[in-house]
Design a protein around this motif. Structure first.
Motif, mmCIF file in Angstrom:
data_model
loop_
_atom_site.group_PDB
_atom_site.id
_atom_site.type_symbol
_atom_site.label_atom_id
_atom_site.label_comp_id
_atom_site.label_asym_id
_atom_site.label_seq_id
_atom_site.Cartn_x
_atom_site.Cartn_y
_atom_site.Cartn_z
ATOM 1 N N VAL A 1 105.687 24.526 68.328
ATOM 2 C CA VAL A 1 105.638 25.833 67.656
ATOM 3 C C VAL A 1 104.273 26.015 66.991
ATOM 4 C CG1 VAL A 1 106.609 27.215 65.779
ATOM 5 C CG2 VAL A 1 108.123 26.006 67.364
ATOM 6 N N ALA A 2 103.767 24.968 66.369
ATOM 7 C CA ALA A 2 102.454 25.060 65.728
ATOM 8 C C ALA A 2 101.383 25.398 66.766
ATOM 9 C CB ALA A 2 102.125 23.749 65.014
ATOM 10 N N LEU A 3 101.461 24.777 67.936
ATOM 11 C CA LEU A 3 100.495 25.056 68.996
ATOM 12 C C LEU A 3 100.614 26.505 69.465
ATOM 13 C CD1 LEU A 3 100.876 21.765 71.031
ATOM 14 C CD2 LEU A 3 98.815 22.496 69.857
ATOM 15 N N ALA A 4 101.838 26.976 69.648
ATOM 16 C CA ALA A 4 102.042 28.360 70.082
ATOM 17 C C ALA A 4 101.524 29.331 69.031
ATOM 18 C CB ALA A 4 103.521 28.591 70.360
ATOM 19 N N GLN A 5 101.794 29.044 67.761
ATOM 20 C CA GLN A 5 101.313 29.913 66.689
ATOM 21 C C GLN A 5 99.790 29.928 66.630
ATOM 22 O OE1 GLN A 5 103.420 28.387 63.238
ATOM 23 N NE2 GLN A 5 105.099 29.854 63.524
ATOM 24 N N ALA A 6 99.170 28.855 67.091
ATOM 25 C CA ALA A 6 97.702 28.790 67.120
ATOM 26 C C ALA A 6 97.130 29.456 68.367
ATOM 27 C CB ALA A 6 97.249 27.330 67.039
ATOM 28 N N GLY A 7 98.013 29.993 69.209
ATOM 29 C CA GLY A 7 97.556 30.720 70.383
ATOM 30 C C GLY A 7 97.299 29.861 71.601
ATOM 31 N N ILE A 8 97.766 28.621 71.559
ATOM 32 C CA ILE A 8 97.552 27.715 72.691
ATOM 33 C C ILE A 8 98.685 27.893 73.695
ATOM 34 C CG2 ILE A 8 97.427 25.286 73.380
ATOM 35 C CD1 ILE A 8 96.069 24.816 70.619
ATOM 36 N N GLU A 9 98.342 28.245 74.907
ATOM 37 C CA GLU A 9 99.349 28.525 75.932
ATOM 38 C C GLU A 9 99.628 27.328 76.828
ATOM 39 O OE1 GLU A 9 98.152 31.962 78.123
ATOM 40 O OE2 GLU A 9 98.164 33.258 76.355
ATOM 41 N N HIS A 10 98.626 26.493 77.043
ATOM 42 C CA HIS A 10 98.790 25.342 77.930
ATOM 43 C C HIS A 10 98.553 24.067 77.147
ATOM 44 C CE1 HIS A 10 97.675 28.703 80.693
ATOM 45 N NE2 HIS A 10 98.842 28.306 81.171
ATOM 46 N N PHE A 11 99.468 23.121 77.307
ATOM 47 C CA PHE A 11 99.454 21.926 76.475
ATOM 48 C C PHE A 11 98.844 20.714 77.179
ATOM 49 C CE2 PHE A 11 103.029 22.989 73.254
ATOM 50 C CZ PHE A 11 102.582 24.286 73.159
ATOM 51 N N HIS A 12 98.976 20.657 78.494
ATOM 52 C CA HIS A 12 98.407 19.536 79.239
ATOM 53 C C HIS A 12 98.311 19.908 80.712
ATOM 54 C CE1 HIS A 12 102.155 17.544 81.086
ATOM 55 N NE2 HIS A 12 102.552 18.666 80.571
ATOM 56 N N ARG A 13 97.852 18.973 81.522
ATOM 57 C CA ARG A 13 97.771 19.190 82.959
ATOM 58 C C ARG A 13 98.686 18.205 83.683
ATOM 59 N NH1 ARG A 13 93.724 22.385 85.062
ATOM 60 N NH2 ARG A 13 92.179 23.082 83.544
ATOM 61 N N SER A 14 99.243 18.668 84.789
ATOM 62 C CA SER A 14 100.066 17.800 85.624
ATOM 63 C C SER A 14 99.159 16.803 86.342
ATOM 64 C CB SER A 14 100.819 18.642 86.659
ATOM 65 O OG SER A 14 99.911 19.134 87.626
ATOM 66 N N PRO A 15 99.737 15.768 86.959
ATOM 67 C CA PRO A 15 98.910 14.824 87.716
ATOM 68 C C PRO A 15 98.076 15.502 88.801
ATOM 69 C CG PRO A 15 101.066 13.881 87.339
ATOM 70 C CD PRO A 15 101.130 15.319 86.865
ATOM 71 N N LYS A 16 98.527 16.646 89.305
ATOM 72 C CA LYS A 16 97.764 17.387 90.320
ATOM 73 C C LYS A 16 96.799 18.386 89.703
ATOM 74 C CE LYS A 16 100.939 16.819 94.135
ATOM 75 N NZ LYS A 16 101.726 17.461 95.197
ATOM 76 N N GLY A 17 96.739 18.426 88.355
ATOM 77 C CA GLY A 17 95.762 19.263 87.685
ATOM 78 C C GLY A 17 96.237 20.645 87.285
ATOM 79 N N HIS A 18 97.526 20.920 87.459
ATOM 80 C CA HIS A 18 98.044 22.230 87.073
ATOM 81 C C HIS A 18 98.285 22.294 85.573
ATOM 82 C CE1 HIS A 18 99.543 21.913 91.379
ATOM 83 N NE2 HIS A 18 98.628 22.865 91.388
ATOM 84 N N LEU A 19 97.928 23.435 84.972
ATOM 85 C CA LEU A 19 98.171 23.630 83.546
ATOM 86 C C LEU A 19 99.667 23.733 83.277
ATOM 87 C CD1 LEU A 19 95.318 26.184 82.872
ATOM 88 C CD2 LEU A 19 95.475 23.851 81.959
ATOM 89 N N ARG A 20 100.107 23.075 82.220
ATOM 90 C CA ARG A 20 101.539 23.025 81.910
ATOM 91 C C ARG A 20 101.791 23.509 80.484
ATOM 92 N NH1 ARG A 20 103.564 23.232 86.438
ATOM 93 N NH2 ARG A 20 105.553 22.737 85.469
ATOM 94 N N ALA A 21 103.016 23.975 80.251
ATOM 95 C CA ALA A 21 103.432 24.474 78.946
ATOM 96 C C ALA A 21 104.907 24.144 78.756
ATOM 97 C CB ALA A 21 103.205 25.978 78.860
#
Ligand code: FES
Length: 83
Positions: free
Chosen positions: A24-44
């Motif tokens: 929630v803190a990350l979302a409130q800070a406007g961050i949409e993607h939290f990490h990348r998958s092993p294939k490099g796709h942005l994840r949330a």
């Protein structure tokens, strides 16, 4: 009312209410993607209940922590894994 606490997201100070989970803190800070998958796709976050690991971030130096299951603590350092 509880006083706000400060956590650090990618090195930037962010004020949050005590008890808020990191996702929630990350979302409130406007961050949409939290990490990348092993294939490099942005994840949330997907499930919000600790089963999918799509919300994984590094917390206080420990990688792959589920941000939807971790409450913010004063001084906590959160690093997204988008690089
Ligand atoms: S959003 Fe699925 S484990 Fe956190």
């Amino acid at each position: 009312m509880d006083e706000a606490i400060t956590i650090y997201i990618d090195g930037n100070p962010v004020s949050v209410k005590p008890g808020v989970v990191v996702a929630v803190a990350l979302a409130q800070a406007g961050i949409e993607h939290f990490h990348r998958s092993p294939k490099g796709h942005l994840r949330a976050p997907l499930c919000g209940m600790g089963t999918c690991f799509e919300c994984a971030v590094t917390i206080d130096g420990k990688p792959h922590q589920r941000s939807c299951q971790t409450q913010c603590r004063s001084g906590m350092r959160v690093e997204t894994e988008n690089a």
